[in-house]
Design a protein around this motif. Structure first.
Motif, short mmCIF file in Angstrom:
data_model
loop_
_atom_site.label_atom_id
_atom_site.label_comp_id
_atom_site.label_asym_id
_atom_site.label_seq_id
_atom_site.Cartn_x
_atom_site.Cartn_y
_atom_site.Cartn_z
N TYR A 1 29.02 35.46 17.88
CA TYR A 1 28.42 34.32 16.53
C TYR A 1 27.06 34.49 16.52
O TYR A 1 26.32 33.09 16.38
N PRO A 2 26.09 35.77 16.49
CA PRO A 2 24.11 35.39 16.06
C PRO A 2 24.13 34.67 15.25
O PRO A 2 23.54 33.75 15.94
N GLN A 3 24.72 34.63 14.33
CA GLN A 3 24.26 33.89 12.67
C GLN A 3 24.35 32.20 13.52
O GLN A 3 23.78 31.50 12.76
N ASP A 4 25.23 31.83 14.17
CA ASP A 4 25.03 30.07 14.91
C ASP A 4 24.24 29.98 16.19
O ASP A 4 23.99 28.85 16.69
N ALA A 5 23.07 30.40 15.81
CA ALA A 5 22.09 30.84 17.41
C ALA A 5 20.90 29.24 16.84
O ALA A 5 20.84 29.38 15.76
N PRO A 6 20.98 28.65 18.07
CA PRO A 6 19.95 27.65 17.99
C PRO A 6 18.73 27.74 17.04
O PRO A 6 18.55 26.51 16.15
N TYR A 7 18.21 29.37 17.03
CA TYR A 7 16.95 28.93 15.84
C TYR A 7 16.94 29.64 14.21
O TYR A 7 16.53 28.82 13.70
N LEU A 8 18.67 29.74 13.60
CA LEU A 8 19.33 29.63 13.28
C LEU A 8 19.16 28.44 12.73
O LEU A 8 19.75 27.83 11.99
N MET A 9 19.75 27.58 14.05
CA MET A 9 20.64 26.45 13.63
C MET A 9 19.27 25.69 12.91
O MET A 9 19.11 24.76 12.11
N LYS A 10 18.30 25.31 13.78
CA LYS A 10 16.92 24.96 13.36
C LYS A 10 16.08 25.25 11.69
O LYS A 10 15.96 23.92 11.05
N GLN A 11 17.04 26.24 11.63
CA GLN A 11 16.09 26.87 10.42
C GLN A 11 17.21 26.15 9.15
O GLN A 11 17.33 25.81 7.66
N LEU A 12 18.54 26.22 9.34
CA LEU A 12 19.65 25.62 8.54
C LEU A 12 19.19 23.90 8.16
O LEU A 12 19.38 23.75 7.23
N ALA A 13 19.23 23.64 9.35
CA ALA A 13 18.52 22.21 9.29
C ALA A 13 17.98 21.70 8.49
O ALA A 13 17.35 20.79 7.99
N LYS A 14 16.19 22.70 8.78
CA LYS A 14 15.38 22.97 7.75
C LYS A 14 15.89 22.45 5.87
O LYS A 14 15.62 22.33 5.73
N ASN A 15 16.45 24.15 5.99
CA ASN A 15 16.79 24.62 4.77
C ASN A 15 17.44 23.39 4.45
O ASN A 15 17.59 23.39 2.33
N GLU A 16 18.82 22.77 4.38
CA GLU A 16 19.34 21.74 4.29
C GLU A 16 19.15 20.35 4.09
O GLU A 16 19.56 19.30 3.38
N SER A 17 17.69 19.84 4.43
CA SER A 17 16.74 18.71 4.88
C SER A 17 18.16 17.92 5.55
O SER A 17 18.50 16.36 5.47
N TYR A 18 18.47 18.54 6.61
CA TYR A 18 19.48 17.40 7.75
C TYR A 18 18.53 15.99 8.20
O TYR A 18 17.55 16.07 8.84
N PRO A 19 18.98 14.55 7.86
CA PRO A 19 18.65 13.58 8.47
C PRO A 19 19.06 13.38 9.97
O PRO A 19 18.89 11.96 10.19
N PHE A 20 20.07 14.29 10.78
CA PHE A 20 20.63 13.70 11.93
C PHE A 20 19.82 15.21 12.43
O PHE A 20 19.97 16.21 11.59
N PRO A 21 20.45 14.68 13.64
CA PRO A 21 20.13 16.05 15.03
C PRO A 21 21.22 17.42 15.05
O PRO A 21 22.25 16.55 13.96
N TYR A 22 20.39 17.96 15.26
CA TYR A 22 21.68 19.29 15.21
C TYR A 22 21.71 20.12 16.20
O TYR A 22 20.77 20.31 17.00
#
Length: 184
Positions: free
Chosen positions: A84-105
């Motif tokens: 499930y490459p869409q869950d790779a760490p570099y994409l996690m970082k991108q999603l967290a930025k796009n969603e403005s996560y105020p918590f660690p991912y």
């Protein structure tokens, strides 16, 4: 969209400790580093699950609200990124930025943390008191993709309010429902 329910995690169980990579800042953190003064919410989520995408905005809203009250939020992805490459760490970082996560991912590459928590689905929510004893393990609310019910976070909110007000643990804890964790 396969539906998987969360497993039981008995109230009063101590949170298993961990140290994982935070994909947002590329640093490792332990549970002790990240826990809240009054409580901690640990969420097993991932990038691609429709159930998680459905509640992302509410997770951000709740974290922003409750972190000011001493309850920290921690997100963990344990999915197999090879299949499930869409869950790779570099994409996690991108999603967290796009969603403005105020918590660690955090990235649970070995899946050992997900196994220690007996996590089954994404999203899977655990709320712990100041001593890291679980007070809630269940759904965010009754909303699911396509069921027309609004995303309010009411079930988790009620658990957190009870914690903050020193009230009893919620008796009725409905399991979370989502995509099954993608095991290796």
């Amino acid at each position: 969209m396969a539906r998987t329910e969360s497993n039981e995690f008995k109230n009063g169980t101590k949170a298993p400790d961990f140290t994982l990579l935070n994909t947002i800042d590329d640093k490792k953190y332990s549970l002790q580093d990240l826990k809240g003064e009054k409580g901690t919410v640990i969420m097993f989520i991932c990038n691609h699950c429709p159930f998680v995408l459905h509640v992302n905005a509410e997770l951000v809203k709740m974290a922003n609200e409750y972190q000011q009250k001493g309850i920290n939020f921690i997100a963990i992805s344990a999915n197999d990124v090879e299949n499930y490459p869409q869950d790779a760490p570099y994409l996690m970082k991108q999603l967290a930025k796009n969603e403005s996560y105020p918590f660690p991912y955090l990235y649970d590459e070995t899946q050992e943390v997900a196994k220690a928590y007996d996590a089954a689905c994404t999203p899977d929510f655990y709320a712990f008191d100041a001593n890291l004893k679980v007070i809630y393990h269940g759904q965010l609310d009754d909303s699911r993709p396509g069921n027309g019910k609004p995303v309010t976070g009411i079930d988790l909110r009620n658990a957190l309010e009870n914690l903050l007000e020193n009230k009893d643990v919620l008796e009725n804890q409905k399991p979370s429902v989502g995509c099954g964790i993608k095991w290796k």
